[in-house]
Motif scaffolding. Structure first.
Motif, PDB file in Angstrom:
ATOM      1  N   VAL A   1       0.840  -1.194   0.000  1.00 21.80           N
ATOM      2  CA  VAL A   1       0.000   0.000   0.000  1.00 21.80           C
ATOM      3  C   VAL A   1       0.875   1.244   0.000  1.00 21.80           C
ATOM      4  CG1 VAL A   1      -1.901  -1.124   1.212  1.00 21.80           C
ATOM      5  CG2 VAL A   1      -0.187   0.159   2.515  1.00 21.80           C
ATOM      6  N   GLY A   2       0.318   2.305  -0.528  1.00 24.01           N
ATOM      7  CA  GLY A   2       1.055   3.566  -0.552  1.00 24.01           C
ATOM      8  C   GLY A   2       0.333   4.554  -1.431  1.00 24.01           C
ATOM      9  N   PRO A   3       0.687   5.824  -1.273  1.00 15.88           N
ATOM     10  CA  PRO A   3       0.045   6.846  -2.110  1.00 15.88           C
ATOM     11  C   PRO A   3       0.512   6.732  -3.551  1.00 15.88           C
ATOM     12  CG  PRO A   3       1.759   7.837  -0.782  1.00 15.88           C
ATOM     13  CD  PRO A   3       1.668   6.418  -0.351  1.00 15.88           C
ATOM     14  N   SER A   4      -0.121   7.460  -4.447  1.00 13.81           N
ATOM     15  CA  SER A   4       0.323   7.392  -5.834  1.00 13.81           C
ATOM     16  C   SER A   4       1.703   8.034  -5.934  1.00 13.81           C
ATOM     17  CB  SER A   4      -0.669   8.089  -6.763  1.00 13.81           C
ATOM     18  OG  SER A   4      -0.746   9.446  -6.453  1.00 13.81           O
ATOM     19  N   GLY A   5       2.514   7.513  -6.813  1.00  8.59           N
ATOM     20  CA  GLY A   5       3.890   7.970  -6.891  1.00  8.59           C
ATOM     21  C   GLY A   5       4.801   7.161  -5.992  1.00  8.59           C
ATOM     22  N   SER A   6       4.242   6.132  -5.315  1.00  3.48           N
ATOM     23  CA  SER A   6       5.115   5.316  -4.465  1.00  3.48           C
ATOM     24  C   SER A   6       5.708   4.161  -5.276  1.00  3.48           C
ATOM     25  CB  SER A   6       4.342   4.792  -3.263  1.00  3.48           C
ATOM     26  OG  SER A   6       3.249   4.004  -3.668  1.00  3.48           O
ATOM     27  N   GLY A   7       5.315   4.043  -6.524  1.00  2.00           N
ATOM     28  CA  GLY A   7       5.928   3.033  -7.384  1.00  2.00           C
ATOM     29  C   GLY A   7       5.433   1.628  -7.139  1.00  2.00           C
TER      30      GLY A   7
END
Lengths: 499, 258, 181
Positions: free
Chosen positions: B42-48
């Motif tokens: 999981v992660g925000p957009s732009g976390s690849g």
């Protein structure tokens, strides 16, 4: 000096033809979209007009205009402008028709809800909505006009050849004299004028026309100085009131009197056409030419088909390359649109003279290609840009490669634009066939049998000429109706990528 | 429990160039995917996070670092890895069955095997009697069922799922998540592990055994949370909410000065 | 960490105002995960909104909760004019904004072209992110009535009393063609 005056003459003809095309296109487009019955008839007529090989039509038009003006210069000028007009008007009319047909319902409802007057509705809703299609198609029309420039300035009247001043005729003169520098200067001038038109007028306008796109998001485009100039100019000449009139007349339901008038004119036209056909098919027959038509048509059809197939095959590698590379696709796209506007007819005589008589057959197909390849490339690369990246990724993940990939993914995805490309290439090749089979360079004539050569050889005999054009047009319309149209609508439905 | 490691990522780095600028997308990504594990990134957009899936599946290969499958360099493409796409990636002119058969044909199956396998997996995701339908006739949820059936039909050991529910409406997504849990719990499949990417924290806690939290660009792992809750899970459950709060706090703490 | 710390308002005005409304309804503090649930678990929106609200000193994050600051509480109770004044003050202190306002003040016509911000924002951002940031900065600066933007000319202008009138005139002259917008 001579070059400048030639350039001015050519530019003036193209612009006059373009302005006529614009007025015609807007009028015809709104008219055709303002009622189901009109739509059926007018679009069918437009379809046929679009299929007529323009160059084949030309000698007939000249004969007509020359007869009316008794061979005076003005008649020839009008004939030239008419030829250019026929290469520019249809796509504008189609674009306007489609825009008005697909105009968002809410916009029309707004004009009703707020009780706009008809003039106000046309001025504030219909005309602005047409801006994108008019701007885009104007660029296409300009390029088309230049392509036919050459042919429009050299007019054969009976046994006599008349040259109108302009870049096309100067180039022919230079070619006949073997003055390479002159030819290069002429081509340079054409390219320069085209590049300037594109850069100074059409590119800024295309960008600006996004402003008129319904439901657009993001930053608004810049308001270019060209638009201001055009608007000021248009206001001064009262173009806006003219356009409003044009549209309101075009959308008007015919009054009873107008209906009768329309029927009378229509009947007269049908009658005239009937008489023409009667005259065409009544003796004396130009039997020596008539008997050549089937064979000539067959050979030329084979050449045209070869040109279409080669065009599509040649375009395919570029398209495959551009699938994964958006930048490449865009480059190919703009290159095809620029090169397509160069009047390739110009190069026929030197190409043929260099190649010589022995290679006339393959050379003639090569000449057809200059009229067809760009259309195929242009449309197909447009299609490649549509293939969603996620489908190519999916193919990679599941290791779908080679024939399996082409058969199931790539070729179906580009099939609708490929058919459009092939269809336009087909039209382009027919047009080119009229000048590709009978080439004059200096005092030498290179000719191979075919419908184009037959047509050029029989310009003196109006009856034979009309019969040839009629046969060509009938064949093209028939193939469009029985082959291209059904194939396209089937493919467009099944291989719709945006689903 | 000593689990067998299926996939191991070691010091993955990825930069890409844009107009002369170097942009770091992934920074020092290392983790393992064990057999029998449902792992969520999981992660925000732009976390690849989607980029990581594209590296494992062989779509991208300009990275530095190592990707090991069972201790060996990960083959490209790896036939034991399969993927479910966010936007379904179905071919519009092929029917449900043909879409699935296409990937089987790419594996070199005979026509008879293809039909049998395709029908089996269509049945498994509950789409029997839809095998002749074209994607355009299906709702979003049904399209993604086809996407899942296709991914399972090649009988992979590792299933990659790239935001599989984020193109669906809330109710459809909830239903399909349940189905995925059921498929996973039944253990009828040769499938050994799932690696799923999502930006929906609740979804991660609902599905995963273990959650890796990534930060925004450049993406790197800022923490790990294991979800030791019995399935099926209830998002209104107290223990569930505690874990969810932990995930949120972790992801936000990397970005916000508190 | 990388250069991600340069303060930029990353969310739109309406998003931050919405967050403050929710906080107000919840009595000044809310669990992160519950806030996340309200937003449909869109983590990007959540982060950028909280971050931007923090940038203006309106909220704080405390132990898994989002809470009002003193200023934030006050701000929420104020009317639009006062809110704009507050945002205008704090926005003028942000580095990129200082640069923009200085350039505007120094330019003869009190205007710069649209790409000005795109040029000065550096750091590890992609084209798309920069475009997005610029859009949001302009959003805030227009909200705070520090600048106005002429889309037709693609220029940014310093907001002053006289220029407000001029803007109206300009708009009128081109309204004819833009009404269908």
């Amino acid at each position: 000096m001579q070059l400048i005056s030639a350039a001015l003459w050519s530019t003036y003809r193209i612009f006059v033809a373009y302005i006529l095309s614009l007025a015609f296109g807007i009028f015809y487009g709104v008219s055709a979209s303002s009622g189901p019955r009109r739509e059926k008839i007018m679009i069918a007529i437009l379809d046929i007009l679009q299929s007529v090989p323009i160059l084949g039509f030309f000698p007939v038009a000249i004969a007509f205009f020359a007869a009316i003006f008794r061979g005076q210069r003005i008649g020839l000028e009008l004939a030239a402008i008419f030829l250019i007009f026929t290469s520019q008007a249809w796509n504008i009319a189609f674009g306007v028709y489609e825009t008005v047909k697909t105009l968002p319902r809410e916009l029309v409802e707004v004009s009703k809800a707020f009780n706009f007057s008809q003039t106000f509705t046309i001025q504030r809703i219909y005309l602005p909505a047409m801006v994108p299609t008019i701007v885009f198609n104007s660029g296409v029309s300009m390029a088309n006009g230049w392509y036919f420039l050459m042919a429009s300035e050299i007019i054969t009247l009976g046994s006599q050849e008349v040259k109108l001043p302009g870049l096309g005729s100067s180039m022919m003169n230079y070619l006949a004299q073997g003055n390479i520098l002159g030819v290069v200067m002429c081509i340079g001038t054409i390219v320069l004028i085209n590049a300037l038109l594109q850069m100074l007028i059409f590119r800024p306008l295309v960008k600006w026309s996004e402003l008129f796109q319904y439901n657009a998001v993001g930053t608004a485009p810049e308001w270019p100085a060209v638009a201001d100039v055009l608007f000021d100019f248009g206001k001064a000449l009262k173009v806006d009131t003219f356009l409003v009139k044009l549209v309101s007349i075009g959308t008007k339901k015919l009054s009873q009197a107008a209906k009768y008038a329309f029927y009378v004119v229509g009947a007269a036209l049908v009658g005239g056409l009937g008489y023409l056909i009667y005259w065409l098919f009544s003796p004396p027959y130009p039997s020596n030419i008539l008997s050549q038509i089937p064979a000539a048509l067959t050979v030329t059809t084979m050449r045209v088909v070869a040109a279409v197939v080669v065009s599509v095959l040649l375009a395919l590698p570029f398209v495959i390359r551009s699938v994964k590379n958006v930048e490449a696709a865009q480059n190919i796209y703009s290159l095809a649109s620029i090169l397509g506007s160069i009047p390739a007819v110009v190069f026929y005589p030197p190409i043929v003279a260099l190649g010589g008589r022995a290679y006339m057959e393959p050379l003639s197909i090569l000449l057809l290609l200059t009229g067809s390849f760009w259309y195929a490339l242009f449309n197909m690369s447009k299609g490649a840009m549509l293939l969603p990246g996620v489908l190519t990724e999916m193919a990679q993940v599941f290791n779908i490669k080679g024939w399996l990939y082409y058969k199931n993914i790539l070729i179906p995805a580009i099939l609708p634009p490929l058919i459009t490309g092939a269809l336009t290439a087909w039209g382009g090749a027919w047009n080119a066939s009229i000048v590709a089979e009978h080439v004059q360079f200096g005092d030498k004539v290179y000719s191979i049998p075919g419908i184009g050569a037959l047509l050029v050889q029989s310009t003196a005999d109006t009856k034979a000429l009309l019969l040839i054009v009629l046969c060509m047009t009938a064949l093209i319309v028939l193939v469009n109706m029985l082959f291209w149209r059904p194939w396209y609508s089937k493919a467009a439905e099944k291989y719709n990528i945006t689903e | 429990m000593t689990a067998v490691t299926l996939l191991e990522l070691k010091n993955l780095n990825l930069t890409f160039k844009e107009k002369g600028k170097e942009l770091s997308v992934l920074e020092d990504i290392s983790f393992t995917l064990d057999e029998g594990e449902f792992l969520c990134l999981v992660g925000p957009s732009g976390s690849g996070k989607s980029t990581i899936l594209r590296i494992i599946s062989g779509i991208l290969n300009q990275y530095t670092g190592e990707v090991l499958y069972k201790g060996q360099p990960n083959p490209q493409p790896n036939p034991n890895v399969s993927m479910v796409f966010q936007s379904f990636a179905l071919i519009p002119w092929l029917t449900v069955q043909e879409n699935i058969e296409l990937v089987l044909e790419a594996r070199g199956m005979t026509p008879r095997q293809r039909v049998r396998t395709a029908l089996k997996y269509i049945d498994m995701v509950g789409l029997d009697s839809f095998e002749d339908a074209y994607p355009r006739e299906l709702s979003g949820g049904m399209k993604q069922r086809v996407g899942i059936a296709r991914a399972l039909a090649v009988e992979p050991e590792i299933l990659l799922m790239d935001e599989p529910f984020s193109s669906l409406d809330v109710l459809t997504a909830a239903d399909l998540r349940e189905q995925v849990v059921n498929l996973w719990l039944e253990k009828r499949l040769p499938l050994k592990s799932v690696l799923m990417v999502t930006h929906n924290m609740e979804e991660a806690v609902f599905l995963a055994d273990r959650i890796l939290v990534l930060s925004a660009r450049p993406g790197h792992i800022i923490g790990e949370i294991s979800v030791d809750l019995p399935r099926p899970r209830d998002s209104r459950d107290k223990a569930f909410e505690e874990i969810l709060d932990k995930v949120y706090s972790m992801i936000l703490s990397s970005r916000l000065k508190s | 960490m990388h250069k991600m710390d340069v303060p930029l308002p990353k969310a739109r005005v309406s998003e931050v105002l919405g967050l403050l409304e929710i906080l107000d309804d919840e009595g000044g503090h809310v669990d992160l995960y519950r806030l996340g649930r309200t937003l449909g678990h869109d983590i990007d929106e959540l982060i950028s909104t909280i971050e931007t609200a923090q940038l203006f000193g309106l909220v704080d994050v405390d132990n898994g909760d989002v809470v009002f600051t003193e200023v934030g509480k006050q701000f929420t109770d104020q009317d639009m004019e006062e809110r704009k004044r507050y945002i205008s003050e704090s926005l003028s202190k942000l580095p990129y904004m200082v640069e923009l306002l200085t350039a505007l003040a120094e330019s003869e016509e009190h205007s710069v072209d649209m790409e000005f911000l795109e040029r000065i924002i550096d750091g590890e951002y992609s084209e798309r992110e920069i475009k997005y940031f610029v859009r949001n900065i302009l959003d805030w600066a227009r909200f705070a009535e520090l600048i106005w933007v002429d889309s037709d000319e693609q220029t940014i202008h310093l907001e002053t009393e006289e220029e407000e009138e001029q803007e109206e005139n300009e708009n009128n002259s081109q309204q004819d063609y833009q009404q269908e917008q």
